[in-house]
Design a protein around this motif. Sequence first.
Motif, mmCIF file in Angstrom:
data_model
loop_
_atom_site.group_PDB
_atom_site.id
_atom_site.type_symbol
_atom_site.label_atom_id
_atom_site.label_comp_id
_atom_site.label_asym_id
_atom_site.label_seq_id
_atom_site.Cartn_x
_atom_site.Cartn_y
_atom_site.Cartn_z
ATOM 1 N N SER A 86 0.832 -1.211 0.000
ATOM 2 C CA SER A 86 0.000 0.000 0.000
ATOM 3 C C SER A 86 0.862 1.254 0.000
ATOM 4 O O SER A 86 0.521 2.260 -0.633
ATOM 5 N N PHE A 87 2.003 1.201 0.712
ATOM 6 C CA PHE A 87 2.895 2.361 0.715
ATOM 7 C C PHE A 87 3.497 2.604 -0.673
ATOM 8 O O PHE A 87 3.700 3.738 -1.088
ATOM 9 N N SER A 119 2.158 1.677 -3.578
ATOM 10 C CA SER A 119 1.188 1.733 -4.677
ATOM 11 C C SER A 119 1.093 3.121 -5.295
ATOM 12 O O SER A 119 1.035 3.256 -6.519
ATOM 13 N N SER A 120 1.085 4.184 -4.468
ATOM 14 C CA SER A 120 0.943 5.537 -5.024
ATOM 15 C C SER A 120 2.149 5.900 -5.895
ATOM 16 O O SER A 120 1.992 6.440 -6.995
ATOM 17 N N GLY A 121 3.370 5.574 -5.409
ATOM 18 C CA GLY A 121 4.563 5.871 -6.207
ATOM 19 C C GLY A 121 4.609 5.039 -7.481
ATOM 20 O O GLY A 121 4.982 5.539 -8.554
ATOM 21 N N THR A 122 4.206 3.764 -7.363
ATOM 22 C CA THR A 122 4.195 2.904 -8.549
ATOM 23 C C THR A 122 3.190 3.408 -9.581
ATOM 24 O O THR A 122 3.480 3.458 -10.781
ATOM 25 N N PHE A 123 1.996 3.817 -9.097
ATOM 26 C CA PHE A 123 0.982 4.353 -10.023
ATOM 27 C C PHE A 123 1.495 5.611 -10.711
ATOM 28 O O PHE A 123 1.300 5.801 -11.914
ATOM 29 N N TRP A 124 2.162 6.468 -9.944
ATOM 30 C CA TRP A 124 2.683 7.724 -10.520
ATOM 31 C C TRP A 124 3.700 7.427 -11.622
ATOM 32 O O TRP A 124 3.648 8.024 -12.709
#
Length: 302
Positions: free
Chosen positions: A24-25, A27-32
Amino acid sequence: MKNERILWHGEMTTANALRRRGSSFLSSGTFWLLAFLILPSLIFIALSFAERGVYGEVIWRFTLENYKRLLGFSTFGWTPDYLLILGRSVVVAGVTTLIAVLLSYPLTFYIASRPKRTRFIWLTILIVPFWTNMVIRTYAWILLMSPELPFAKLAAFLKLIPDGTSLYPGAFAVYVGMITTYLPFLALPLYASVERMDWTLVEAAQDLYASKFKIFTQAILPQTAPGLTVGIILTLVPAMATFVVPDLLGGAKYMLVGNLIQQQFSTSRDWPFGAAISMALMLLTLLSMRLYRRKGTKVDIA
């Protein structure tokens, strides 16, 4: 066994719960990265192999013609025009970075030697150009280089240019515009390293009667290398692709690769060829960075 409870920083949890939390930590960086770097890059690579239609539309039929055209091959034979523009862009970016380095060292040492209460004034003067748009700054240089003002009159007095002519368009005007535009990009990170220097090493070298060259290369350069490396990257990379400064100060006489890309995506409406040129520019930039890191010493820029 997989859900066996473990103690993690004072918390009782399981390995699976830790994996879910870590995912979850990330996921945001990977999506970006996926949405704004990897996916656009893949589309851009595919576009560079596509074809241009009669009316400028993109035809998704893959070919190597764009890269052959970039290398100078066409139905009328071979011409080095595009390769010369790419080479000229590398030279201009390299010379701009080199002169910015030569100017930044005395500038940052001067600022670092000022009393602490007045340093912010000098730093403010250094970053003032960031407060205005690059286009406005470039038009200001056009005004300063006009034939009515002292710079052009001095050049005419020294017989460098004919009387009544301006200092632009041309290579000189492009270099002046590029260096003044990108100097703060190099000076600011270099100043951060100069301010933290251990001056006792310089004093020890002076006590041992080291020459000024050895003092710089063995006592100053290793300490300022992190800031210098960051500054070179921040200067060289955008300088390779800039198009506003050469477009306004160089005119049609001094085209760089940034102007060529801008032309393909606007007036020529040849997006596939523009993408191929952009890919070549990216490879040249990565190659330049690789050569710099390979020739220079390994520097921790963290």
